[in-house]
Every structure is written in C-alpha cells, then in structure tokens.
Scaffold this motif. Structure first.
Motif, PDB file in Angstrom:
ATOM      1  N   GLU A  22       0.817  -1.216   0.000  1.00  0.00           N
ATOM      2  CA  GLU A  22       0.000   0.000   0.000  1.00  0.00           C
ATOM      3  C   GLU A  22       0.852   1.268   0.000  1.00  0.00           C
ATOM      4  O   GLU A  22       0.331   2.365  -0.230  1.00  0.00           O
ATOM      5  CB  GLU A  22      -0.940   0.007   1.213  1.00  0.00           C
ATOM      6  N   MET A  23       2.143   1.142   0.260  1.00  0.00           N
ATOM      7  CA  MET A  23       3.013   2.320   0.302  1.00  0.00           C
ATOM      8  C   MET A  23       3.274   2.835  -1.110  1.00  0.00           C
ATOM      9  O   MET A  23       3.548   2.044  -2.024  1.00  0.00           O
ATOM     10  CB  MET A  23       4.343   1.961   0.976  1.00  0.00           C
TER      11      MET A  23
ATOM     12  N   GLN B  94       8.363   4.499  -0.717  1.00  0.00           N
ATOM     13  CA  GLN B  94       9.231   3.315  -0.777  1.00  0.00           C
ATOM     14  C   GLN B  94      10.691   3.728  -0.971  1.00  0.00           C
ATOM     15  O   GLN B  94      11.588   3.231  -0.294  1.00  0.00           O
ATOM     16  CB  GLN B  94       8.791   2.401  -1.916  1.00  0.00           C
ATOM     17  N   TRP B  95      10.920   4.655  -1.901  1.00  0.00           N
ATOM     18  CA  TRP B  95      12.283   5.114  -2.170  1.00  0.00           C
ATOM     19  C   TRP B  95      12.871   5.825  -0.955  1.00  0.00           C
ATOM     20  O   TRP B  95      14.030   5.621  -0.590  1.00  0.00           O
ATOM     21  CB  TRP B  95      12.307   6.059  -3.372  1.00  0.00           C
ATOM     22  N   LEU B  96      12.070   6.683  -0.313  1.00  0.00           N
ATOM     23  CA  LEU B  96      12.549   7.419   0.851  1.00  0.00           C
ATOM     24  C   LEU B  96      12.889   6.467   2.005  1.00  0.00           C
ATOM     25  O   LEU B  96      13.922   6.616   2.662  1.00  0.00           O
ATOM     26  CB  LEU B  96      11.491   8.431   1.304  1.00  0.00           C
ATOM     27  N   THR B  97      12.028   5.470   2.233  1.00  0.00           N
ATOM     28  CA  THR B  97      12.283   4.484   3.288  1.00  0.00           C
ATOM     29  C   THR B  97      13.567   3.712   3.010  1.00  0.00           C
ATOM     30  O   THR B  97      14.375   3.454   3.912  1.00  0.00           O
ATOM     31  CB  THR B  97      11.097   3.498   3.389  1.00  0.00           C
ATOM     32  N   THR B  98      13.772   3.349   1.747  1.00  0.00           N
ATOM     33  CA  THR B  98      15.004   2.662   1.354  1.00  0.00           C
ATOM     34  C   THR B  98      16.217   3.537   1.633  1.00  0.00           C
ATOM     35  O   THR B  98      17.226   3.080   2.184  1.00  0.00           O
ATOM     36  CB  THR B  98      14.960   2.286  -0.136  1.00  0.00           C
ATOM     37  N   GLY B  99      16.120   4.807   1.250  1.00  0.00           N
ATOM     38  CA  GLY B  99      17.234   5.729   1.462  1.00  0.00           C
ATOM     39  C   GLY B  99      17.595   5.900   2.924  1.00  0.00           C
ATOM     40  O   GLY B  99      18.773   5.887   3.299  1.00  0.00           O
ATOM     41  N   ILE B 100      16.573   6.034   3.778  1.00  0.00           N
ATOM     42  CA  ILE B 100      16.806   6.181   5.219  1.00  0.00           C
ATOM     43  C   ILE B 100      17.451   4.915   5.781  1.00  0.00           C
ATOM     44  O   ILE B 100      18.406   4.974   6.566  1.00  0.00           O
ATOM     45  CB  ILE B 100      15.487   6.486   5.947  1.00  0.00           C
ATOM     46  N   SER B 101      16.959   3.753   5.358  1.00  0.00           N
ATOM     47  CA  SER B 101      17.492   2.473   5.857  1.00  0.00           C
ATOM     48  C   SER B 101      18.964   2.308   5.477  1.00  0.00           C
ATOM     49  O   SER B 101      19.804   1.954   6.310  1.00  0.00           O
ATOM     50  CB  SER B 101      16.677   1.303   5.308  1.00  0.00           C
TER      51      SER B 101
END
Length: 302
Positions: free
Chosen positions: A82-83, A88-95
């Motif tokens: 649902e994201m 999704q890209w921002l979460t990947t970048g932060i991780s």
C-alpha cells in the motif's frame, strides 16, 4: 546516500543534474574509502594463501548487502504494497543511510587502535630510525600523479588486469540489466517473486565465495579466472540466443553467472597485491592503493 533516494525538487534537466551531482559525490567518497580499505590486505600479510583468505572473510558480507540492493526494494514492495513509490524510495534511502552510519562508526573506532599502536611503536624506536622511515614514505610520494601512473602502466601484469576488469565489468553490467528486464517484462514476476529470485542468488553467491578461495589457493587465480570467463562466455551467449522464459531457466543462468562473479569480486584485488609486490621489486615503491585505484577506474568505465 539519502539525497539519492529523495525525490528531486526539480524536473527535466534540473532533475538530471541533481542526481548526477549526488551520484558522483557518493561514488567519489565511497571509492576513496573502499580503495584504501581493500589495499590493507597487501600490508597485513605477504602470503598468497592468507591474502586470498582475507578477501574470503570480507566477501562473506557481500551477498547480504548485495541482496539488500537487488532484492531489498522488491521485498519492501511485497511487504508494504500500500506504500506509494516515493515513500518506498525514501524508506530505502533512510534504511541504507542508517546502515552506512553504523558501519562508519565501527570503522572509525577500529581505525583508532592501530594508530595508537603505531605511535607507541614509533616512540620506542631510536629517533634516527623513525626519521629514516618517515623519509622513505616521503620519497615514495615525490613522483607526481602522472609519473606514478605512467611507471605503473609499464608493468605487464597490470595491463592484463586492466583488460580483464574492463571486459568483466562490461559483461556484468549487461547481464544485470538484461536479467532485470527479463524478470520484470518478459516473465512479469511480481515483487515477492523477484525478491525470492535474488535471495536464491545470494545463497549461490555465498557458496561460490567459499569455494573459489580454496580452488585459487590450490590451482592459482589464473586458471580459476580462465575457467570462469569461459563459463561467462557460454552463459551470455546462451542468454542472447536462448529463450529464457521460465523462472527455472533464469535461476540456472543466474547461478552460472554468479559462480563467475563471486570469484572475480573476491579475488581480483589480490591480483593487485601481487602487482604491488612486482612494483616494489622493480621500482622500489609501494603503491598498492594507486594500483587498485587504476583498476577501479577501468571498472567504473566498464
């Protein structure tokens, strides 16, 4: 890293410039660190077998982070369907940035200890001996960059290595671009299926790393690379002319190529260590980092 994953505040040419700038900054800073890190293996031991084993130890972390790069985004998409894409890209970048931050802290603390040991050892030596060592270090650095590279390129083994790393990187780039295209568009695999595919690739990669070092220690890197590149040629030819429409066929092809890729990334730098030994014997200079930097340029161009 995080700015590479954040949606650019510009569009069109501005967006292109934005991502180019931060890509170049990332690769430059990463290369300055990684080249010197890889070079340390040549200084830790003169043993052919131990140098290969050092790279085996480093290589054991490679499949995990490779999977996070190849399969991580698909895994995140499968878990959080649902994201939206930007999130999704921002979460990947932060991780990824958090992982880099933790690793940097570990490296800083690890690097402090040898520095202290070196200072204590230097303090215990006679002043003349310590001064002579410092002068030797200065002499090695007196040649300018062009002269250093020019003298290195006279070493035949380095020229052979540069041809090899360039040719392999070209093939490697084509392979990953093509396999990603096939999985997404020809087979139309969903995110969960692609994440599983890359998980299998990581398991095969682990096996290839563990196997390649004992083989190189017993038979030498040259026969190992010749055999691997022969398989690479057959695999890429089969990929081009064959019909890779099933997941099994794609997995078998990926496994064949991984048994080439893992030995290359694990052991190509130890060839650089040996070239550094040749350079020291022939020219009286220790330039391991520069030798690996030159190879890195050819990898980037490939």
């Amino acid at each position: 890293t995080i700015l590479l994953f954040v949606p650019a505040p510009f569009s069109g040419v501005g967006e292109l410039i934005y991502y180019c700038i931060f890509s170049i900054l990332f690769v430059t800073c990463f290369s300055m660190y990684s080249t010197n890190f890889i070079s340390m293996g040549a200084e830790m031991t003169d043993s052919y077998e131990e140098r290969n084993f050092l790279r085996l130890l480093c290589g054991l972390t490679a499949p995990l982070f490779s999977y996070l790069g190849h399969g991580g985004p698909q895994l995140a998409k499968a878990i959080l369907p649902e994201m939206d894409v930007d999130a999704q890209w921002l979460t990947t970048g932060i991780s990824v940035t958090l992982v880099y931050g933790i690793c940097c802290l570990v490296c800083i603390f690890a690097a402090l200890s040898p520095r202290k040991v070196k200072a204590l050892r230097a303090a215990g030596r006679p002043p003349k001996e310590a001064a002579a060592e410092e002068n030797d270090d200065v002499k090695i650095g007196k040649l300018n960059f062009i002269e250093n590279v020019t003298s290195l390129l006279k070493i035949k083994a380095l020229k052979v290595q540069l041809i090899m790393v360039f040719a392999f990187t070209v093939a490697n780039g084509f392979f990953y671009a093509l396999i990603a295209y096939v999985l997404t568009y020809s087979m139309e695999l969903n995110a969960a299926q692609q994440a599983t595919f890359w998980a299998v690739e990581s398991v095969v990669y682990y096996g290839a790393i563990v196997l390649c070092v004992p083989v190189a220690n017993k038979f030498g890197k040259k026969p190992l690379f010749i055999a691997c590149f022969a398989i690479a040629g057959i695999s890429m030819t089969a990929f081009y002319f064959g019909s890779v429409q099933s997941l099994l066929a794609a997995t078998l092809l990926m496994a064949a190529f991984t048994f080439i890729e893992a030995p290359f990334w694990t052991l190509y730098c130890t060839w650089g260590y040996e070239i550094s030994d040749i350079d020291e014997f022939a020219n009286g200079k220790r330039r391991t980092s520069l030798i690996l930097s030159v190879a890195s340029v050819f990898i980037k161009v490939g």
